[in-house]
Design a protein around this motif. Structure first.
Motif, PDB file in Angstrom:
ATOM      1  N   ARG A  44       0.800  -1.233   0.000  1.00  0.00           N
ATOM      2  CA  ARG A  44       0.000   0.000   0.000  1.00  0.00           C
ATOM      3  C   ARG A  44       0.831   1.281   0.000  1.00  0.00           C
ATOM      4  NH1 ARG A  44      -3.335  -0.181   5.532  1.00  0.00           N
ATOM      5  NH2 ARG A  44      -4.392   1.523   4.447  1.00  0.00           N
ATOM      6  N   ASP A  45       2.031   1.240   0.582  1.00  0.00           N
ATOM      7  CA  ASP A  45       2.853   2.449   0.716  1.00  0.00           C
ATOM      8  C   ASP A  45       3.906   2.612  -0.374  1.00  0.00           C
ATOM      9  OD1 ASP A  45       1.529   3.364   3.041  1.00  0.00           O
ATOM     10  OD2 ASP A  45       2.691   1.964   4.263  1.00  0.00           O
ATOM     11  N   ILE A  46       3.902   1.736  -1.375  1.00  0.00           N
ATOM     12  CA  ILE A  46       4.842   1.899  -2.485  1.00  0.00           C
ATOM     13  C   ILE A  46       4.539   3.237  -3.152  1.00  0.00           C
ATOM     14  CG2 ILE A  46       5.554   1.014  -4.754  1.00  0.00           C
ATOM     15  CD1 ILE A  46       4.839  -1.801  -3.724  1.00  0.00           C
ATOM     16  N   LYS A  47       5.586   4.011  -3.391  1.00  0.00           N
ATOM     17  CA  LYS A  47       5.396   5.334  -4.008  1.00  0.00           C
ATOM     18  C   LYS A  47       5.289   5.204  -5.521  1.00  0.00           C
ATOM     19  CE  LYS A  47       9.062   7.168  -1.964  1.00  0.00           C
ATOM     20  NZ  LYS A  47       9.624   6.458  -0.878  1.00  0.00           N
ATOM     21  N   ASP A  48       4.472   6.052  -6.098  1.00  0.00           N
ATOM     22  CA  ASP A  48       4.357   6.128  -7.550  1.00  0.00           C
ATOM     23  C   ASP A  48       5.673   6.675  -8.106  1.00  0.00           C
ATOM     24  OD1 ASP A  48       2.274   6.274  -9.937  1.00  0.00           O
ATOM     25  OD2 ASP A  48       3.527   8.076 -10.043  1.00  0.00           O
ATOM     26  N   PRO A  49       6.155   6.142  -9.241  1.00  0.00           N
ATOM     27  CA  PRO A  49       7.430   6.621  -9.792  1.00  0.00           C
ATOM     28  C   PRO A  49       7.412   8.073 -10.265  1.00  0.00           C
ATOM     29  CG  PRO A  49       6.708   4.606 -10.922  1.00  0.00           C
ATOM     30  CD  PRO A  49       5.620   5.013  -9.982  1.00  0.00           C
ATOM     31  N   GLU A  50       6.229   8.603 -10.583  1.00  0.00           N
ATOM     32  CA  GLU A  50       6.144   9.977 -11.105  1.00  0.00           C
ATOM     33  C   GLU A  50       5.622  10.995 -10.110  1.00  0.00           C
ATOM     34  OE1 GLU A  50       5.463  10.090 -15.796  1.00  0.00           O
ATOM     35  OE2 GLU A  50       3.665   9.509 -14.700  1.00  0.00           O
ATOM     36  N   HIS A  51       4.948  10.540  -9.073  1.00  0.00           N
ATOM     37  CA  HIS A  51       4.279  11.459  -8.150  1.00  0.00           C
ATOM     38  C   HIS A  51       4.680  11.160  -6.709  1.00  0.00           C
ATOM     39  CE1 HIS A  51       1.747  12.890 -11.386  1.00  0.00           C
ATOM     40  NE2 HIS A  51       1.484  11.633 -11.708  1.00  0.00           N
ATOM     41  N   PRO A  52       4.549  12.144  -5.823  1.00  0.00           N
ATOM     42  CA  PRO A  52       4.914  11.930  -4.414  1.00  0.00           C
ATOM     43  C   PRO A  52       3.788  11.286  -3.605  1.00  0.00           C
ATOM     44  CG  PRO A  52       4.295  14.202  -4.728  1.00  0.00           C
ATOM     45  CD  PRO A  52       4.228  13.542  -6.096  1.00  0.00           C
ATOM     46  N   CYS A  95       7.835  -2.853  -9.212  1.00  0.00           N
ATOM     47  CA  CYS A  95       7.884  -2.473  -7.797  1.00  0.00           C
ATOM     48  C   CYS A  95       7.015  -3.408  -6.956  1.00  0.00           C
ATOM     49  CB  CYS A  95       7.418  -1.033  -7.600  1.00  0.00           C
ATOM     50  SG  CYS A  95       8.551   0.216  -8.229  1.00  0.00           S
ATOM     51  N   LEU A  96       5.812  -3.703  -7.442  1.00  0.00           N
ATOM     52  CA  LEU A  96       4.924  -4.621  -6.728  1.00  0.00           C
ATOM     53  C   LEU A  96       5.573  -5.996  -6.599  1.00  0.00           C
ATOM     54  CD1 LEU A  96       1.577  -3.612  -8.456  1.00  0.00           C
ATOM     55  CD2 LEU A  96       2.153  -3.233  -6.048  1.00  0.00           C
ATOM     56  N   GLU A 150      13.811   3.391  -4.801  1.00  0.00           N
ATOM     57  CA  GLU A 150      13.267   4.686  -4.395  1.00  0.00           C
ATOM     58  C   GLU A 150      11.758   4.591  -4.142  1.00  0.00           C
ATOM     59  OE1 GLU A 150      12.891   9.086  -6.323  1.00  0.00           O
ATOM     60  OE2 GLU A 150      14.794   8.037  -6.616  1.00  0.00           O
ATOM     61  N   CYS A 151      11.070   3.866  -4.998  1.00  0.00           N
ATOM     62  CA  CYS A 151       9.620   3.694  -4.824  1.00  0.00           C
ATOM     63  C   CYS A 151       9.295   2.860  -3.588  1.00  0.00           C
ATOM     64  CB  CYS A 151       9.010   3.019  -6.053  1.00  0.00           C
ATOM     65  SG  CYS A 151       9.011   4.048  -7.528  1.00  0.00           S
ATOM     66  N   LEU A 152      10.188   1.942  -3.230  1.00  0.00           N
ATOM     67  CA  LEU A 152       9.946   1.055  -2.089  1.00  0.00           C
ATOM     68  C   LEU A 152      10.448   1.631  -0.771  1.00  0.00           C
ATOM     69  CD1 LEU A 152      10.833  -2.456  -3.566  1.00  0.00           C
ATOM     70  CD2 LEU A 152       8.629  -1.289  -3.506  1.00  0.00           C
ATOM     71  N   ALA A 153      11.236   2.705  -0.828  1.00  0.00           N
ATOM     72  CA  ALA A 153      11.793   3.299   0.397  1.00  0.00           C
ATOM     73  C   ALA A 153      10.661   3.770   1.311  1.00  0.00           C
ATOM     74  CB  ALA A 153      12.708   4.469   0.030  1.00  0.00           C
TER      75      ALA A 153
END
Length: 157
Positions: A44-52, A95-96, A150-153
């Motif tokens: 659920r908390d994985i960040k989108d690669p283009e957006h914050p 990422c998933l 970066e997306c998983l951080a």
């Protein structure tokens, strides 16, 4: 805002409240079982690669789009890109996959799919995300691995 974004103004949704999971006394003696909620909590908390924003906040993933068959050691996550021509769909899927590879016991087979009818190249994205050799090749690319990491951080907001 970064120039050249495919979806410069995505719709942001409210995050669901985290539920407290009960601990079974036999949990540590039996084979570790998982359920839909546990998988959702991992991704659920994985960040989108283009957006914050997280994939949950963008409704790219939802709890209802996760299928778990613990007896067959099978997990399927179906995600919905924010636009049908999303250039980051394969990165999101990667990422998933990486997050679940790092989080779930190895006995689980994980399928990652784009929701039917939500992406212009749905079949190609699905094929790429579920081909072991293609995933392994992608994870040998240092730039792609940096983007995934970066997306998983974790975020502490």
């Amino acid at each position: 805002m970064a120039p050249g974004l495919i979806n410069a103004n995505p719709v942001i949704y409210e995050k669901k409240e985290r539920r407290v999971r009960s601990v079974d006394e036999n949990e540590y003696t039996a084979a570790e079982s998982i359920d839909q909620l546990e998988v959702f909590d991992h991704i659920r908390d994985i960040k989108d690669p283009e957006h914050p924003y997280s994939l949950e906040e963008l409704k790219v993933i939802t709890e209802d789009a996760i299928e778990v068959d613990d007896k067959l050691s099978y997990v399927r996550v179906t995600f919905t890109p924010t636009v049908e021509h999303c250039s980051m769909a394969t990165v999101i899927g990667l990422c998933l996959r990486v997050k679940l590879m790092r989080s779930l016991p190895q006995r689980y087979k994980v399928d990652i799919k784009v929701a039917p009818g939500t992406h212009a190249t749905e079949a190609a994205v699905n094929k790429q995300l579920n081909d072991k050799e293609r995933v392994a090749a992608a994870l040998e690319n240092p730039n792609l691995v940096d983007m995934v990491d970066e997306c998983l951080a974790p975020t502490y907001a």
